[in-house]
Write a protein that holds these residues in place. Structure first.
Motif, PDB file in Angstrom:
ATOM      1  N   ALA A 225       0.828  -1.207   0.000  1.00 44.97           N
ATOM      2  CA  ALA A 225       0.000   0.000   0.000  1.00 44.97           C
ATOM      3  C   ALA A 225       0.861   1.255   0.000  1.00 44.97           C
ATOM      4  CB  ALA A 225      -0.930  -0.005   1.208  1.00 44.97           C
ATOM      5  N   ARG A 226       1.943   1.239   0.766  1.00 47.21           N
ATOM      6  CA  ARG A 226       2.819   2.410   0.788  1.00 47.21           C
ATOM      7  C   ARG A 226       3.485   2.633  -0.567  1.00 47.21           C
ATOM      8  NH1 ARG A 226       3.607   0.180   5.947  1.00 47.21           N
ATOM      9  NH2 ARG A 226       5.476  -0.979   5.340  1.00 47.21           N
ATOM     10  N   GLU A 227       3.944   1.557  -1.187  1.00 52.59           N
ATOM     11  CA  GLU A 227       4.546   1.671  -2.519  1.00 52.59           C
ATOM     12  C   GLU A 227       3.528   2.192  -3.534  1.00 52.59           C
ATOM     13  OE1 GLU A 227       7.550   1.361  -3.588  1.00 52.59           O
ATOM     14  OE2 GLU A 227       8.638   0.219  -2.061  1.00 52.59           O
ATOM     15  N   VAL A 228       2.312   1.701  -3.432  1.00 48.83           N
ATOM     16  CA  VAL A 228       1.259   2.109  -4.357  1.00 48.83           C
ATOM     17  C   VAL A 228       0.987   3.607  -4.250  1.00 48.83           C
ATOM     18  CG1 VAL A 228      -1.239   1.982  -4.749  1.00 48.83           C
ATOM     19  CG2 VAL A 228       0.116  -0.116  -4.582  1.00 48.83           C
ATOM     20  N   MET A 229       0.819   4.093  -3.034  1.00 47.59           N
ATOM     21  CA  MET A 229       0.510   5.518  -2.874  1.00 47.59           C
ATOM     22  C   MET A 229       1.681   6.399  -3.271  1.00 47.59           C
ATOM     23  SD  MET A 229      -2.606   5.810  -2.205  1.00 47.59           S
ATOM     24  CE  MET A 229      -2.675   7.540  -1.771  1.00 47.59           C
ATOM     25  N   ALA A 230       2.898   5.958  -2.983  1.00 43.97           N
ATOM     26  CA  ALA A 230       4.075   6.731  -3.394  1.00 43.97           C
ATOM     27  C   ALA A 230       4.161   6.800  -4.914  1.00 43.97           C
ATOM     28  CB  ALA A 230       5.341   6.105  -2.811  1.00 43.97           C
ATOM     29  N   LEU A 231       3.917   5.671  -5.568  1.00 44.10           N
ATOM     30  CA  LEU A 231       3.967   5.626  -7.024  1.00 44.10           C
ATOM     31  C   LEU A 231       2.843   6.436  -7.651  1.00 44.10           C
ATOM     32  CD1 LEU A 231       5.252   4.503  -9.587  1.00 44.10           C
ATOM     33  CD2 LEU A 231       3.947   2.386  -9.241  1.00 44.10           C
ATOM     34  N   ALA A 232       1.635   6.280  -7.121  1.00 43.22           N
ATOM     35  CA  ALA A 232       0.502   7.033  -7.652  1.00 43.22           C
ATOM     36  C   ALA A 232       0.690   8.538  -7.465  1.00 43.22           C
ATOM     37  CB  ALA A 232      -0.790   6.574  -6.967  1.00 43.22           C
ATOM     38  N   SER A 233       1.287   8.932  -6.352  1.00 37.65           N
ATOM     39  CA  SER A 233       1.529  10.360  -6.109  1.00 37.65           C
ATOM     40  C   SER A 233       2.562  10.910  -7.070  1.00 37.65           C
ATOM     41  CB  SER A 233       1.992  10.566  -4.668  1.00 37.65           C
ATOM     42  OG  SER A 233       0.991  10.176  -3.750  1.00 37.65           O
ATOM     43  N   ARG A 234       3.598  10.122  -7.360  1.00 37.71           N
ATOM     44  CA  ARG A 234       4.607  10.588  -8.328  1.00 37.71           C
ATOM     45  C   ARG A 234       3.996  10.726  -9.732  1.00 37.71           C
ATOM     46  NH1 ARG A 234       7.930   6.840  -5.563  1.00 37.71           N
ATOM     47  NH2 ARG A 234       7.803   5.317  -7.280  1.00 37.71           N
ATOM     48  N   ILE A 235       3.164   9.763 -10.089  1.00 36.75           N
ATOM     49  CA  ILE A 235       2.525   9.827 -11.409  1.00 36.75           C
ATOM     50  C   ILE A 235       1.610  11.039 -11.497  1.00 36.75           C
ATOM     51  CG2 ILE A 235       0.850   8.669 -12.903  1.00 36.75           C
ATOM     52  CD1 ILE A 235       2.005   6.003 -11.926  1.00 36.75           C
ATOM     53  N   ALA A 236       0.844  11.274 -10.430  1.00 34.40           N
ATOM     54  CA  ALA A 236      -0.099  12.397 -10.419  1.00 34.40           C
ATOM     55  C   ALA A 236       0.622  13.733 -10.501  1.00 34.40           C
ATOM     56  CB  ALA A 236      -0.959  12.342  -9.166  1.00 34.40           C
TER      57      ALA A 236
END
Length: 237
Positions: A225-236
Motif C-alpha cells: 500500500a505504501r509503494e502504491v501511494m508513493a507511485l501514484a503520487s509521483r505519477i499524479a
C-alpha cells in the motif's frame, strides 16, 4: 485526490481438488492494512465485487492462530471491518467499473480470488485496461494475484513478462493446503509467463515493476500500500 478501486472476492468457499468446499473469502489484513493507508493518505476508495455481491471476510483471518496469537490485533481488525460494513455489504459491481475513473486498482487476497476473480472476464477487462495505462497503478497481495489470470491467456496474457510475486508454493505447503488445492498460484503465474520472484517464506516481500506492485503474503500488505501511494503520487505530480 487519488481514486483507488479495491476489487474484492465475493466467494465464500474455495473448491478443493477432492470437491470439498473450504470456507473462504478475503483475508482481513490484506484488505485492512491497505484500506487504512489509502484512507489515511486521503484517497477516495471504491470497493467492487463480481455482481456487486457482498464481500465476506475469511473467518480464519480473524482468528488468533492466524495472527500469531495477537488477540488485540484481531479485535482491532474486527472493529475496522465493522466500520466498513456497509461498503462491504453493498459494493459496486465490477461489471460497471469505468477504469478511467480510478488511478489505482488494488486486489487483496485470501483464497476467495482463486474461486471467482481468476475466471471473471470483467475483472480481466479492468486489470488489462489499467495495466496498459502507464499513469495508473495495478497492485495485488498474496492470492489477490489470482485475479491477474483473468486478464487473457498464455497467448495473450496482459501480465506476460512482468515481474511479480505472490503467495508461494512453499507457503501454501507450509499452511497445509497445497496437497488438496486444485491449482497453485505460483505455478499458474509462472506457466502464464510471469517473471516470478520469490522472497523468503513469510517475509514481507514486495516487487515493483513499472506500474505494477505485488506483495507475497499478508505481511506485505502494508508495504504494498505504501509503494502504491508513493507511485501514484509521483505519477499524479
Amino acid at each position: 485526490m487519488i481514486n483507488v478501486l479495491m476489487i474484492l472476492t465475493s466467494a465464500t468457499v474455495w473448491t478443493q481438488k477432492d470437491g470439498r468446499q473450504r470456507p473462504s473469502g478475503f483475508w482481513a489484513e490484506e484488505f485492512i492494512a491497505p484500506h487504512q493507508h489509502f484512507s489515511g493518505a486521503g484517497a477516495r476508495i471504491t470497493i467492487a465485487t463480481p455482481g456487486g455481491l457482498p464481500a465476506v471476510v475469511d473467518a480464519l483471518s480473524l482468528s488468533p492462530e492466524a495472527n500469531h496469537g495477537d488477540t488485540a490485533k484481531v479485535e482491532g481488525f474486527a472493529r475496522y471491518l465493522e466500520g466498513c460494513a456497509q461498503a462491504l455489504r453493498a459494493p459496486m459491481r465490477i461489471e460497471d467499473v469505468v477504469v478511467a475513473d480510478h488511478d489505482v486498482v488494488f486486489v487483496p487476497g485470501g483464497h476467495g480470488p482463486m474461486q471467482d476473480l481468476a475466471v471473471n472476464p470483467s475483472v480481466g477487462r479492468v486489470l488489462t485496461t489499467a495495466l496498459a495505462a502507464p499513469f495508473k497503478v495495478v497492485a495485488a497481495v498474496c492470492h489477490g494475484q489470482a485475479a491477474f489470470l483473468a486478464a487473457g491467456d498464455a497467448q495473450g496474457w496482459a501480465f506476460k513478462g512482468r515481474r511479480m510475486t505472490a503467495f508461494t508454493n512453499d507457503e501454501e505447503t507450509q499452511v497445509g493446503l497445497a496437497a488438496n488445492a486444485p491449482w497453485l498460484l505460483e505455478d499458474r503465474l509462472r506457466d502464464a509467463g510471469a517473471r516470478f520472484e520469490q522472497g523468503g517464506a513469510w517475509q514481507p516481500h514486495v516487487v515493483v515493476d513499472g506500474n505494477l506492485v505485488t506483495g507475497q503474503n499478508p505481511l506485505a500488505a502494508g508495504a504494498v500500500a505504501r509503494e502504491v501511494m508513493a507511485l501514484a503520487s509521483r505519477i499524479a505530480a
